[in-house]
Write a protein that holds these residues in place. Structure first.
Motif, PDB file in Angstrom:
ATOM      1  N   ASP A   1       0.840  -1.190   0.000  1.00  7.91           N
ATOM      2  CA  ASP A   1       0.000   0.000   0.000  1.00  7.91           C
ATOM      3  C   ASP A   1       0.881   1.248   0.000  1.00  7.91           C
ATOM      4  O   ASP A   1       0.718   2.151  -0.814  1.00  7.91           O
TER       5      ASP A   1
ATOM      6  N   TYR B   1       2.710   1.691  -3.195  1.00 10.90           N
ATOM      7  CA  TYR B   1       1.870   2.229  -4.258  1.00 10.90           C
ATOM      8  C   TYR B   1       1.723   3.740  -4.113  1.00 10.90           C
ATOM      9  O   TYR B   1       1.807   4.488  -5.088  1.00 10.90           O
TER      10      TYR B   1
ATOM     11  N   ARG C   1      -1.843  -3.614 -12.181  1.00  7.22           N
ATOM     12  CA  ARG C   1      -2.883  -2.691 -11.732  1.00  7.22           C
ATOM     13  C   ARG C   1      -2.919  -1.437 -12.606  1.00  7.22           C
ATOM     14  O   ARG C   1      -1.911  -0.839 -12.910  1.00  7.22           O
TER      15      ARG C   1
ATOM     16  N   ILE D   1      -5.254  -3.909  -3.894  1.00  8.81           N
ATOM     17  CA  ILE D   1      -4.149  -4.807  -4.202  1.00  8.81           C
ATOM     18  C   ILE D   1      -4.303  -6.054  -3.364  1.00  8.81           C
ATOM     19  O   ILE D   1      -4.586  -5.982  -2.169  1.00  8.81           O
TER      20      ILE D   1
ATOM     21  N   ASP E   1       3.263  -8.410  -7.669  1.00  2.87           N
ATOM     22  CA  ASP E   1       2.704  -8.927  -6.422  1.00  2.87           C
ATOM     23  C   ASP E   1       2.517 -10.435  -6.400  1.00  2.87           C
ATOM     24  O   ASP E   1       1.690 -10.947  -5.666  1.00  2.87           O
TER      25      ASP E   1
END
Lengths: 427, 583
Positions: free
Chosen positions: A265, A268, B20, B27, B55
């Protein structure tokens, strides 16, 4: 092969085509279609000097003046050796469109290559699959109810609840029974199963105390709880059916995944901000804060799951942790230079704390490289110190000043490097 | 290029991992479940860092479904072949992960979908998608299909793999195959059946939407050109394979594994088709570039500390650069070592002289005898030369006595080698025998002498290109076949049969004069030299799109081994139907 010489006959044809075009254009614009039936209304008209769209050569009768039937642009002979199938524009389309059933028409290299796209096929069966799955849902549920009923009966009444089936093969792995592979019966469904508690087929059936299943299924209507010595045989299908509801429940949070989710997170956020940062430098401080948080998370992750000598704490999830660690390290490595630049520009109010600490995930390679640099710098420092001594002896003070300055600078970088290396400072 | 396998790779990558797109998406870390077949496909196509940055934090084999640990927070991407269906079903019955996206690497039938649906009691399967990659991608125009040992019906297997290739590229082709090979004939009818039957969920019905001309699937047989793999190659990629072996993009040199892909190695991409001379020039320039860039970075020389900082920051880049140089240096020096060790400068020239008919038989014979008498040249290389000679002229028993002389050859030729030498010509003439007989019947006895060596002499005809490099004069027979396809007016001895699927017939009719897309499959092995040829043809002719593939990449060593087996087989079993199992 591309340079194949055009026969003279063709050139004539082209100049003719060019003539035909100009006449058609002047005379009648409404019905401007060629003998082949593909419209020509989009064709570019001749100007005073015409250049080939592709090679920019001056177009004349010798080079050829050709309209691409598809895009209408003017080209030379060399770049219109191509043909595609076209159809007339429909509805609000302006130019002829590609159509594999259309009419062969001459076109330019660009339009030809545009037609040649690699297409890739994949077939989505999800819809069909879900429809079929729906039809099985009832059947499966019925089976589960039956197994549960049988299990309750077994617990409450303590006797055989099903009819034992006969056969020669295990109903799950289809192995043939023999002197060594004995027949067993699942007490819940009556199917024939094999038993191989340690070998390859160990998952066909298990022999387990009833109480262990009762513990995991506390909500059923038990009349009495049998004592824990009673064991029974159960095939894997019945066990799965019994534990269906239990398995469906959410698993408790997993520490590793939780940390990883936080990490990605944050990562990102940084990625998004880096993108914005390239346009707008004002958000530098915000970005710095995110970087700081990320760094903290990484350090936590490392402390949590790794021992000091970089070994994974939880053996069972070793690969998982290593992979996560590697992906973070990769992300940091790729962007290290950028971060340094940012941190250099945006010196925060408390420079000592805010400065990006060396990423804790120094790889062995990095450590080695940094150590090498450190050694070189130390050597230089040593040399300069010697020179300073020499110069003081020989009393050349004018050069001494710059040397001392140099030494100061060197010391600063050495400190910085040492900080970066942290615990890896010493070999 | 209309046929770009790297594009296929990229599209499927996006399908599988769905990088993404925007911030609103949540996510979720993912686990990738593979089986043995798909593991090779994935590892050939994508790097580990590519996976990690999308990921994928765990990669597992589906066969190990019993020992996986439960992690319901992970999404699972399953990419397997249909062979792993039973493992997949067991996994779904007691799932370890939160949700599943299932991708098959080839088409599956309704029955199989039903089985999966039945086992999905927890309703955790989100997606079920067929992607069609039952083959490996070696270069943008080069693919390879994998053989599994012990396949019951290899034609069926190969047929479905080639079908997946056609589907992935959205091509419904005309099938052309060499008429003299039984293997190819069976393979072609297998593929035609796959296309015409409805077993592929009518997938073939609406392909070719954007094709003005029907694509061509060209099926060839290695047996019809047994000499190309014997000739020492002189271009970079082929040489690497000849001397160090490229195994699934990996090269082993001095206990060190080097990954060779043209997709992220710029130097390799630019030099893989260069001949040896150009290659060394190119490499020298590359090293000089490195020197000039690193020269600035010599730490001791810089006075300015700020500059030093900048250079230090660039360190990882230099590191990459230098490892790349080192890798290629290792490879090139290994090649160089082998060339001088095996005396290939002389041998290579002699090989070209023989196959391209550049000297009289007498002179060639003399040169061969000097080669045979040189004890430093390995027996294998001598055998190669003799094989080329025996196909060009007739095998001369007098060579054998020199070859068997312990003073000249070390080690002495094995029984296999001697056998092969005496039978080589008949081995491959035999496969063409029917052809010759037919011609003889047509033309009568008068032409019997002209026809004597018709197939063999045709093998040598195609050296007329203006290649001034004496080591690169030989052009494989493949060139002739492709040129003939592009321009039907050319003279050629190649006989191709044609099969047209119903849908193609409906759309384009039976006669087609133009050619655009050609998908080539060489049964029995392919050389990198031929792959280079295909690359060159499509570079020179923008109208044509070509890709080529095979079931194996050959070098002279592997090909010789196959030939030994073949002669052995001939002795014990005169039937030729089993030929393919050995090839």
């Amino acid at each position: 092969m591309n340079k194949s010489t055009t026969p003279t006959k063709k050139i004539n044809k082209i100049s003719f085509g060019e003539q035909g075009f100009s006449i058609g254009d002047q005379q009648d614009k409404s019905s401007s279609s060629s003998p082949t039936g593909i419209v020509r209304s989009h064709w570019k008209t001749l100007q005073s000097n015409n250049l080939c769209k592709i090679c920019h050569i001056n177009l004349n009768v010798k080079n050829g003046i050709v309209n691409c039937r598809k895009c209408g642009q003017l080209h030379c002979n060399l770049h219109t050796h191509y043909e595609v199938r076209l159809r007339n524009p429909q509805f609000d389309e302006k130019t002829p469109q590609y159509d594999s059933n259309g009419i062969w028409s001459r076109c330019c290299e660009t339009c030809y290559l545009e037609r040649q796209n690699t297409e890739v096929l994949s077939n989505n069966l999800t819809e069909d699959f879900k429809k079929i799955r729906l039809t099985f849902a009832d059947v499966n549920e019925l089976k589960r109810i039956k197994v549960q009923r049988n299990f309750l009966k077994l617990v409450n009444e303590g006797k055989e609840v099903t009819h034992w089936k006969t056969g020669n093969h295990c109903s799950i792995c289809f192995v043939k029974f023999s002197l060594l592979i004995r027949k067993h019966h699942c007490r819940l469904c009556g199917d024939l199963v094999c038993d191989d508690p340690n070998g390859y087929r160990k998952y066909c059936s298990i022999y387990l105390p009833i109480i262990s299943l009762i513990d995991r299924l506390p909500n059923l209507n038990y009349d009495k709880i049998p004592n824990d010595t009673i064991k029974f045989r159960c095939c894997i299908n019945c066990k799965n059916g019994l534990l269906f509801e239990l398995r469906k429940q959410e698993q408790p949070e997993n520490e590793i995944i939780k940390t990883y989710l936080n990490l990605i997170d944050q990562r990102y956020q940084i990625e998004v901000m880096l993108e914005k940062y390239s346009k707008d430098e004002k958000i530098g401080h915000k970005l710095m804060n995110h970087l700081k948080d990320f760094e903290k998370l990484v350090i936590n992750f490392r402390n949590q799951f790794f021992t000091n000598d970089l070994r994974v704490v939880q053996i069972e999830n070793e690969q998982l942790i290593k992979n996560i660690y590697q992906s973070i390290a990769m992300f940091l490595q790729d962007n290290l230079i950028k971060y340094k630049e940012i941190s250099a520009i945006h010196v925060p109010p408390e420079p000592q704390k805010e400065e990006i600490k060396p990423e804790p995930s120094l790889t062995k390679k990095q450590v080695r490289e940094l150590r090498e640099q450190l050694m070189v710098l130390n050597e230089q420092k040593f040399l300069i110190e010697n020179m300073i001594k020499d110069f003081t002896k020989s009393r050349r003070f004018d050069e001494l000043n710059s040397l001392i300055l140099n030494k100061q600078e060197l010391e600063d970088t050495i400190n910085e490097l040492e900080n970066k290396l942290g615990e890896f400072k010493f070999i | 290029m209309a046929l770009d396998l790297y594009k296929v790779k990229d599209v499927y990558f996006n399908k599988l991992y769905q990088p993404r797109q925007n911030a609103s998406e949540q996510i979720k870390p993912k686990v990738l479940l593979l089986d043995k077949i798909t593991t090779t496909i994935i590892s050939m196509s994508y790097t580990q860092s590519q996976l990690l940055s999308n990921d994928i934090i765990l990669i597992e084999l589906i066969e190990n479904y019993k020992t996986l640990s439960v992690m319901k927070h992970l999404n699972c991407i399953v990419f397997v072949s249909i062979k792993s269906l039973s493992s997949l079903i067991s996994e779904l019955k007691s799932p370890h992960f939160g949700s599943y996206e299932i991708y098959f690497n080839n088409s599956i039938n309704k029955n199989q979908i039903e089985k999966i649906a039945e086992s999905d009691e927890y309703e955790i399967v989100d997606k079920l998608i067929e992607i069609f990659q039952d083959y490996l991608i070696l270069n943008s125009h080069l693919y390879q299909i994998q053989h599994e040992p012990g396949a019951i019906n290899p034609y069926l297997e190969d047929g479905s793999k080639l079908t997946s290739l056609l589907l992935s590229l959205k091509k419904n082709p005309i099938i052309k195959y060499e008429s003299n090979s039984n293997d190819i004939k069976r393979l072609s009818s297998e593929i035609l059946y796959n296309i015409n039957s409805n077993s592929n969920n009518n997938l073939f019905d609406d392909l070719n939407i954007h094709n003005d001309v029907p694509p061509i699937l060209l099926l060839l047989d290695r047996k019809n050109d047994p000499i190309t793999p014997l000739i020492t190659p002189w271009t970079y990629q082929s040489m690497i394979h000849e001397f160090c072996k490229i195994e699934k993009n990996l090269v082993n040199i001095e206990n060190q594994q080097i990954i060779l892909t043209d997709s992220n190695d710029q130097f390799y991409k630019e030099s893989m088709y260069l001949n040896y001379g150009d290659l060394t020039d190119k490499f020298q320039k590359y090293v000089e570039k490195y020197k000039s860039e690193t020269n600035q970075s010599q730490i001791t020389k810089t006075s300015n500390l700020n500059e030093l900082k900048k250079i230090l920051m660039k360190f990882p880049e230099f590191k990459k650069f230098s490892t790349n140089i080192l890798n290629h240096l290792n490879i090139i020096s290994e090649i160089d070592k082998q060339i001088s060790l095996q005396k290939l400068w002389d041998l290579g020239e002699l090989q070209q002289t023989i196959v391209c008919d550049l000297d009289s038989q007498q002179n060639i014979k003399e040169r061969i005898i000097t080669v045979l008498k040189d004890s430093k040249i390995s027996t294998t290389n001598k055998v190669k030369i003799l094989l080329l000679y025996s196909i060009r002229f007739n095998f001369d028993q007098s060579f054998l006595s020199i070859l068997n002389d312990p003073l000249c050859s070390d080690p002495l030729p094995s029984e296999e080698q001697v056998n092969l030498l005496s039978k080589f010509k008949s081995l491959f003439n035999l496969t063409n025998l029917t052809n010759i007989q037919k011609q003889q019947q047509q033309q009568g006895l008068t032409n019997i002498f002209a026809n004597k060596n018709i197939n063999i002499s045709n093998l040598f005809k195609n050296h007329q290109n203006e290649n001034d490099n004496i080591y690169l004069q030989y052009t494989p027979r493949l060139n002739e076949i492709i040129n003939k396809l592009i321009d039907p007016n050319l003279e050629s001895s190649v006989k191709l049969n044609t099969l047209i699927p119903d849908k193609v017939k409906q759309k384009y009719g039976t006669t087609t004069e133009k050619v655009q897309d050609i998908i080539i499959y060489m049964n029995g092995g392919l050389t990198y030299e031929e792959s280079r040829l295909i690359h060159e043809i499509s570079e020179n002719n923008k109208k044509i799109n070509l890709i080529i593939g095979s079931d194996e990449m050959l070098n002279s060593e592997t090909w010789l081994n196959k030939l030994y087996n073949l002669t052995k087989d001939k002795q014990t079993e005169p039937e030729r139907t089993q030929f393919r199992d050995l090839l």
